[in-house]
Design a protein around this motif. Structure first.
Motif, PDB file in Angstrom:
ATOM      1  N   VAL A  45       0.810  -1.120   0.229  1.00 46.51           N
ATOM      2  CA  VAL A  45       0.096  -0.025   0.059  1.00 46.51           C
ATOM      3  C   VAL A  45       0.853   1.241  -0.053  1.00 46.51           C
ATOM      4  CG1 VAL A  45      -1.657   1.351   1.303  1.00 46.51           C
ATOM      5  CG2 VAL A  45      -1.931  -1.061   0.899  1.00 46.51           C
ATOM      6  N   TYR A  46       1.730   1.233   0.750  1.00 45.45           N
ATOM      7  CA  TYR A  46       2.917   2.454   0.855  1.00 45.45           C
ATOM      8  C   TYR A  46       3.381   2.627  -0.232  1.00 45.45           C
ATOM      9  CZ  TYR A  46       7.269   4.878   2.032  1.00 45.45           C
ATOM     10  OH  TYR A  46       8.092   5.888   1.962  1.00 45.45           O
ATOM     11  N   ARG A  47       3.882   1.683  -0.993  1.00 47.38           N
ATOM     12  CA  ARG A  47       4.713   1.918  -2.387  1.00 47.38           C
ATOM     13  C   ARG A  47       3.566   2.398  -3.549  1.00 47.38           C
ATOM     14  NH1 ARG A  47       7.138  -3.008  -0.950  1.00 47.38           N
ATOM     15  NH2 ARG A  47       6.321  -4.266  -2.723  1.00 47.38           N
ATOM     16  N   GLY A  48       2.623   1.695  -3.533  1.00 39.40           N
ATOM     17  CA  GLY A  48       1.461   2.124  -4.543  1.00 39.40           C
ATOM     18  C   GLY A  48       1.013   3.460  -4.257  1.00 39.40           C
ATOM     19  N   LEU A  49       0.940   3.951  -3.250  1.00 38.54           N
ATOM     20  CA  LEU A  49       0.298   5.131  -2.823  1.00 38.54           C
ATOM     21  C   LEU A  49       1.378   6.347  -3.120  1.00 38.54           C
ATOM     22  CD1 LEU A  49      -1.702   4.823   0.422  1.00 38.54           C
ATOM     23  CD2 LEU A  49      -2.652   5.413  -1.965  1.00 38.54           C
ATOM     24  N   MET A  50       2.624   5.957  -2.837  1.00 38.86           N
ATOM     25  CA  MET A  50       3.899   6.665  -3.059  1.00 38.86           C
ATOM     26  C   MET A  50       3.992   7.005  -4.558  1.00 38.86           C
ATOM     27  SD  MET A  50       5.209   8.042  -0.447  1.00 38.86           S
ATOM     28  CE  MET A  50       6.924   8.771  -1.280  1.00 38.86           C
ATOM     29  N   GLY A  56       1.229  12.431  -9.370  1.00 41.91           N
ATOM     30  CA  GLY A  56       0.063  13.686  -9.253  1.00 41.91           C
ATOM     31  C   GLY A  56      -1.136  13.019  -9.380  1.00 41.91           C
ATOM     32  N   PHE A  57      -1.320  11.781  -9.257  1.00 40.47           N
ATOM     33  CA  PHE A  57      -2.780  11.468  -9.075  1.00 40.47           C
ATOM     34  C   PHE A  57      -3.545  11.687  -7.722  1.00 40.47           C
ATOM     35  CE2 PHE A  57      -1.421   8.674 -12.626  1.00 40.47           C
ATOM     36  CZ  PHE A  57      -2.480   8.951 -13.570  1.00 40.47           C
ATOM     37  N   ILE A  58      -2.556  11.547  -6.702  1.00 39.25           N
ATOM     38  CA  ILE A  58      -2.868  12.044  -5.245  1.00 39.25           C
ATOM     39  C   ILE A  58      -2.039  13.275  -4.694  1.00 39.25           C
ATOM     40  CG2 ILE A  58      -3.340  11.114  -2.777  1.00 39.25           C
ATOM     41  CD1 ILE A  58      -3.407   8.079  -4.088  1.00 39.25           C
ATOM     42  N   GLY A  59      -2.737  14.100  -4.467  1.00 38.50           N
ATOM     43  CA  GLY A  59      -2.228  15.437  -3.907  1.00 38.50           C
ATOM     44  C   GLY A  59      -1.642  15.255  -2.535  1.00 38.50           C
ATOM     45  N   ARG A  60      -0.784  16.065  -1.806  1.00 39.56           N
ATOM     46  CA  ARG A  60      -0.309  15.833  -0.617  1.00 39.56           C
ATOM     47  C   ARG A  60      -1.320  16.393   0.471  1.00 39.56           C
ATOM     48  NH1 ARG A  60       4.523  12.799  -0.799  1.00 39.56           N
ATOM     49  NH2 ARG A  60       5.115  12.958  -2.995  1.00 39.56           N
ATOM     50  N   ASP A  61      -2.368  17.090  -0.154  1.00 42.18           N
ATOM     51  CA  ASP A  61      -3.261  17.767   0.959  1.00 42.18           C
ATOM     52  C   ASP A  61      -4.561  16.723   0.717  1.00 42.18           C
ATOM     53  OD1 ASP A  61      -3.916  18.300  -1.463  1.00 42.18           O
ATOM     54  OD2 ASP A  61      -4.622  20.336  -1.114  1.00 42.18           O
ATOM     55  N   ALA A  62      -4.619  15.506   0.021  1.00 41.52           N
ATOM     56  CA  ALA A  62      -5.823  14.795  -0.187  1.00 41.52           C
ATOM     57  C   ALA A  62      -6.490  14.335   1.071  1.00 41.52           C
ATOM     58  CB  ALA A  62      -5.303  13.633  -1.277  1.00 41.52           C
ATOM     59  N   THR A  63      -7.699  14.133   1.063  1.00 41.79           N
ATOM     60  CA  THR A  63      -8.486  13.392   2.169  1.00 41.79           C
ATOM     61  C   THR A  63      -8.639  11.985   1.690  1.00 41.79           C
ATOM     62  OG1 THR A  63      -9.394  15.585   2.801  1.00 41.79           O
ATOM     63  CG2 THR A  63     -10.466  13.416   3.544  1.00 41.79           C
ATOM     64  N   PHE A  64      -8.216  11.101   2.650  1.00 40.83           N
ATOM     65  CA  PHE A  64      -8.193   9.487   2.245  1.00 40.83           C
ATOM     66  C   PHE A  64      -9.413   8.826   3.206  1.00 40.83           C
ATOM     67  CE2 PHE A  64      -6.708   5.510   3.173  1.00 40.83           C
ATOM     68  CZ  PHE A  64      -6.146   4.881   1.897  1.00 40.83           C
ATOM     69  N   LEU A  65     -10.146   7.895   2.448  1.00 42.07           N
ATOM     70  CA  LEU A  65     -10.995   6.984   3.190  1.00 42.07           C
ATOM     71  C   LEU A  65     -10.762   5.432   2.934  1.00 42.07           C
ATOM     72  CD1 LEU A  65     -13.831   6.579   4.804  1.00 42.07           C
ATOM     73  CD2 LEU A  65     -14.801   6.528   2.623  1.00 42.07           C
ATOM     74  N   ASP A  66     -10.505   4.736   4.102  1.00 46.68           N
ATOM     75  CA  ASP A  66     -10.220   3.357   4.116  1.00 46.68           C
ATOM     76  C   ASP A  66     -11.714   3.042   4.252  1.00 46.68           C
ATOM     77  OD1 ASP A  66      -9.583   0.710   4.014  1.00 46.68           O
ATOM     78  OD2 ASP A  66      -8.366   0.762   5.693  1.00 46.68           O
ATOM     79  N   ALA A  67     -12.258   2.332   3.086  1.00 43.65           N
ATOM     80  CA  ALA A  67     -13.580   1.821   3.418  1.00 43.65           C
ATOM     81  C   ALA A  67     -13.783   0.357   3.676  1.00 43.65           C
ATOM     82  CB  ALA A  67     -14.382   1.915   1.982  1.00 43.65           C
ATOM     83  N   GLY A  68     -14.248   0.161   5.045  1.00 41.56           N
ATOM     84  CA  GLY A  68     -13.681  -1.197   5.693  1.00 41.56           C
ATOM     85  C   GLY A  68     -12.394  -1.262   6.097  1.00 41.56           C
ATOM     86  N   SER A  69     -12.288  -0.462   7.128  1.00 47.43           N
ATOM     87  CA  SER A  69     -10.939  -0.040   7.733  1.00 47.43           C
ATOM     88  C   SER A  69     -10.349  -0.972   8.653  1.00 47.43           C
ATOM     89  CB  SER A  69     -10.798   1.279   8.273  1.00 47.43           C
ATOM     90  OG  SER A  69     -11.590   1.418   9.301  1.00 47.43           O
ATOM     91  N   GLY A  70     -11.133  -2.152   9.092  1.00 46.66           N
ATOM     92  CA  GLY A  70     -10.719  -3.143   9.849  1.00 46.66           C
ATOM     93  C   GLY A  70      -9.894  -2.510  11.219  1.00 46.66           C
ATOM     94  N   ASP A  71      -8.505  -3.037  11.385  1.00 48.20           N
ATOM     95  CA  ASP A  71      -7.893  -2.662  12.614  1.00 48.20           C
ATOM     96  C   ASP A  71      -7.329  -1.584  12.641  1.00 48.20           C
ATOM     97  OD1 ASP A  71      -5.768  -3.198  11.134  1.00 48.20           O
ATOM     98  OD2 ASP A  71      -5.354  -4.965  12.329  1.00 48.20           O
ATOM     99  N   SER A 201      -0.577  -1.075 -10.727  1.00 43.31           N
ATOM    100  CA  SER A 201      -1.091  -0.408 -11.812  1.00 43.31           C
ATOM    101  C   SER A 201      -1.900   0.708 -11.596  1.00 43.31           C
ATOM    102  CB  SER A 201      -2.059  -1.596 -12.503  1.00 43.31           C
ATOM    103  OG  SER A 201      -1.503  -2.583 -12.610  1.00 43.31           O
ATOM    104  N   TYR A 202      -1.875   1.689 -12.270  1.00 48.37           N
ATOM    105  CA  TYR A 202      -2.225   2.842 -12.113  1.00 48.37           C
ATOM    106  C   TYR A 202      -3.069   3.414 -13.321  1.00 48.37           C
ATOM    107  CZ  TYR A 202       1.786   4.622 -13.937  1.00 48.37           C
ATOM    108  OH  TYR A 202       2.725   5.081 -14.830  1.00 48.37           O
ATOM    109  N   LEU A 203      -4.030   4.572 -13.108  1.00 45.40           N
ATOM    110  CA  LEU A 203      -4.882   4.898 -14.155  1.00 45.40           C
ATOM    111  C   LEU A 203      -4.111   6.360 -14.884  1.00 45.40           C
ATOM    112  CD1 LEU A 203      -7.830   4.630 -15.356  1.00 45.40           C
ATOM    113  CD2 LEU A 203      -8.538   6.416 -13.961  1.00 45.40           C
ATOM    114  N   ARG A 204      -4.024   6.110 -16.111  1.00 52.54           N
ATOM    115  CA  ARG A 204      -3.534   7.257 -16.788  1.00 52.54           C
ATOM    116  C   ARG A 204      -4.549   7.908 -17.706  1.00 52.54           C
ATOM    117  NH1 ARG A 204       1.379   9.320 -17.386  1.00 52.54           N
ATOM    118  NH2 ARG A 204       2.465   7.295 -16.567  1.00 52.54           N
ATOM    119  N   LYS A 205      -5.013   9.112 -17.661  1.00 60.58           N
ATOM    120  CA  LYS A 205      -6.037   9.867 -18.401  1.00 60.58           C
ATOM    121  C   LYS A 205      -5.390   9.952 -19.747  1.00 60.58           C
ATOM    122  CE  LYS A 205      -8.305  13.288 -17.134  1.00 60.58           C
ATOM    123  NZ  LYS A 205      -8.230  14.903 -16.877  1.00 60.58           N
TER     124      LYS A 205
END
Length: 208
Positions: A45-50, A56-71, A201-205
């Motif tokens: 998850v760390y490597r993918g998000l980095m 530039g798909f995720i801004g440093r000021d983004a608001t993040f939701l883990d849907a089904g966040s477990g522990d 894998s990531y989305l490129r417009k």
């Protein structure tokens, strides 16, 4: 994540070690009232998000939701290591209580308590879950969840309902347990998009 001697990687190692010890005692699989809890790999998850942040798909000021966040392990990672304003929603009350304990454990490491993740108890597809805690579903720039085709359809529909037509608002990310790791599914209202495959894998417009 642990082989890079940078502040982010060191924090990530602390989190990984903490949850690895917890997994040895509590196990890594829990059946809940609406599904199951299988934790995501924090290093993937760390490597993918980095990568997504670097692209530039995720801004440093983004608001993040883990849907089904477990522990709570992912929102601790995204808030403490990546600095994202992070929320989690967990339906199972026992897991939710465990996540509150885990967040509280890491409280001492945060320089600013305002950056602590908020973990909500409820159904992540139910707007009342968010309003009960003084927020709303539309505030999230990134919605993350563990691979589940059923919830993919629900979340895609939910995001489409709350997004203005033609306006890109939310990146929906799906984590797969195999070597592919983190897989972005779609940007809401993106009509011209194609896949560019890498370790994550990531989305490129607009084309590869």
């Amino acid at each position: 994540m642990c082989r890079v001697h940078k502040p982010q990687a060191i924090r990530g190692c602390i989190i990984e070690d903490y949850f690895a010890q917890q997994d040895m005692g509590d196990g890594v699989y829990v059946v809940t009232g609406v599904g199951e809890f299988v934790p995501s790999s924090l290093s993937r998850v760390y490597r993918g998000l980095m990568q997504l942040m670097d692209e530039g798909f995720i801004g440093r000021d983004a608001t993040f939701l883990d849907a089904g966040s477990g522990d709570g392990r992912v929102v601790v990672l995204t808030s403490f290591v990546l600095g994202l304003m992070s929320y989690g929603v967990e339906y199972d009350e026992t897991l939710w209580q465990r996540s509150l304990t885990n967040v509280n454990f890491f409280r001492r490491f945060y320089q600013d308590a305002a950056h602590l993740p908020m973990v909500l108890w409820g159904d992540f597809c139910d707007e009342e879950t968010y309003t009960r805690f003084g927020t709303r579903f539309t505030v999230f720039d990134v919605v993350f969840y563990y691979a589940n085709n059923y919830h993919n359809a629900i979340l895609s529909a939910r995001l489409s309902e709350t997004s203005p037509i033609g306006h890109l608002t939310t990146l929906l990310l799906q984590f797969f347990p195999g070597t592919s790791g983190l897989w972005p599914i779609e940007e809401v209202a993106a009509t011209a998009a194609s896949w560019n495959h890498a370790h994550f894998s990531y989305l490129r417009k607009g084309g590869p």
